[in-house]
Design a protein around this motif. Structure first.
Motif, PDB file in Angstrom:
ATOM      1  N   ILE A  27     -37.628  -7.488 -12.306  1.00 51.89           N
ATOM      2  CA  ILE A  27     -36.264  -8.400 -12.519  1.00 51.89           C
ATOM      3  C   ILE A  27     -35.647  -8.496 -11.263  1.00 51.89           C
ATOM      4  CG2 ILE A  27     -34.205  -8.729 -13.810  1.00 51.89           C
ATOM      5  CD1 ILE A  27     -35.353  -7.178 -16.063  1.00 51.89           C
ATOM      6  N   ASP A  28     -35.239  -9.525 -10.810  1.00 50.22           N
ATOM      7  CA  ASP A  28     -34.411  -9.709  -9.614  1.00 50.22           C
ATOM      8  C   ASP A  28     -33.221 -10.741 -10.063  1.00 50.22           C
ATOM      9  OD1 ASP A  28     -33.319 -10.457  -7.130  1.00 50.22           O
ATOM     10  OD2 ASP A  28     -35.274 -10.841  -6.147  1.00 50.22           O
ATOM     11  N   VAL A  29     -32.320 -10.212 -10.274  1.00 47.95           N
ATOM     12  CA  VAL A  29     -31.132 -10.947 -10.404  1.00 47.95           C
ATOM     13  C   VAL A  29     -29.920 -11.183  -9.377  1.00 47.95           C
ATOM     14  CG1 VAL A  29     -28.905 -11.067 -12.084  1.00 47.95           C
ATOM     15  CG2 VAL A  29     -30.896  -9.993 -12.831  1.00 47.95           C
ATOM     16  N   ASN A  30     -29.674 -12.482  -8.902  1.00 50.16           N
ATOM     17  CA  ASN A  30     -28.665 -12.722  -8.025  1.00 50.16           C
ATOM     18  C   ASN A  30     -27.621 -13.780  -8.664  1.00 50.16           C
ATOM     19  OD1 ASN A  30     -29.449 -15.329  -7.117  1.00 50.16           O
ATOM     20  ND2 ASN A  30     -31.002 -14.364  -6.169  1.00 50.16           N
ATOM     21  N   LYS A  31     -26.822 -14.240  -7.561  1.00 45.53           N
ATOM     22  CA  LYS A  31     -25.837 -15.094  -8.188  1.00 45.53           C
ATOM     23  C   LYS A  31     -26.234 -16.609  -8.879  1.00 45.53           C
ATOM     24  CE  LYS A  31     -21.951 -13.483  -5.494  1.00 45.53           C
ATOM     25  NZ  LYS A  31     -20.933 -13.880  -4.430  1.00 45.53           N
ATOM     26  N   LYS A  32     -27.492 -16.842  -8.268  1.00 45.66           N
ATOM     27  CA  LYS A  32     -27.944 -18.288  -8.628  1.00 45.66           C
ATOM     28  C   LYS A  32     -29.193 -18.168  -9.526  1.00 45.66           C
ATOM     29  CE  LYS A  32     -27.080 -20.336  -4.219  1.00 45.66           C
ATOM     30  NZ  LYS A  32     -27.436 -21.250  -3.072  1.00 45.66           N
TER      31      LYS A  32
END
Length: 75
Positions: A27-32
């Protein structure tokens, strides 16, 4: 580039840093964007369970913290 607001979740088993274990996921979560990489449907299910646990709320509303998680069973 994604110009719409909101949460986007992509499932991609071909992503380069993808966990290949049966129930594994990344899982890779960033602002976008939220990217989920799993090579099996069980991996996707485990990733969704983790995302559910990550969902947080503050005075401005719900959000996901920025993280990169790789997980797989030890067996």
């Amino acid at each position: 580039t994604y110009h719409r607001k909101g949460i986007w979740i992509f499932f991609d088993s071909l992503q380069a840093p993808c966990v290949k274990a049966n129930e594994g996921y990344r899982i890779d979560v960033n602002k976008k964007i939220i990217k989920v990489c799993a090579s099996t449907s069980l991996g996707v299910m485990r990733a969704m369970e983790t995302l559910n646990q990550l969902l947080a709320k503050d005075e401005q509303g719900y959000y996901f913290p920025g993280v990169i998680i790789e997980d797989k069973p030890k067996y």
